[in-house]
Scaffold this active site. Structure first.
Site: not given
Ligand code: ZN
Length: 131
Positions: A51, A120
């Protein structure tokens, strides 16, 4: 800020590589030392591959020795959703993009920074935009 449309599953399969799809949509994990960013020190901002939300700054990136890009914190805690993950017989903290739900990686409590967190992450979930 403009609203970002969340792509459909079909659009994601077009847009993402098979590995990026596996990691972000099926909570997969890239192999250690295999991703694009584990050893990158370039200044910039790491965005969600799905996104495009800005999630991590290179300023908080460090070499954890794990083979995955590691950060001491998110740019904004509200942009990364943390939730308990009990898969694979372990209890871990899963990190997701708060905007689109993409799986990013896991957070472990052994980081070197003041928060003690080690984000991580998978390179496959991220897109580095150089500053
Ligand atoms: Zn996203």
């Amino acid at each position: 800020m403009a609203e970002r449309a969340i792509p459909t599953d079909d659009e994601l399969k077009q847009k993402l590589t098979p590995l990026q799809y596996e990691v972000t949509q099926r909570a997969g994990t890239e192999r250690a030392f295999s991703g694009a960013y584990w050893d990158v020190k370039d200044p910039g901002t790491y965005h969600c591959i799905v996104c495009d939300e800005a999630l991590f700054s290179s300023e908080t990136k460090y070499d954890s020795g794990s083979g995955w890009p590691s950060f001491t914190e998110a740019m904004d805690p509200a942009k990364v959703t943390l939730k308990e993950d009990r898969s694979h017989g372990m209890v871990r903290t899963e990190a997701e993009c708060a905007s689109c739900g993409a799986h990013l990686g896991h957070v472990f409590p052994d980081g070197p920074g003041p928060t003690g967190d080690r984000f991580c992450m998978n390179s496959a979930s991220l897109d580095l935009k150089p500053s």
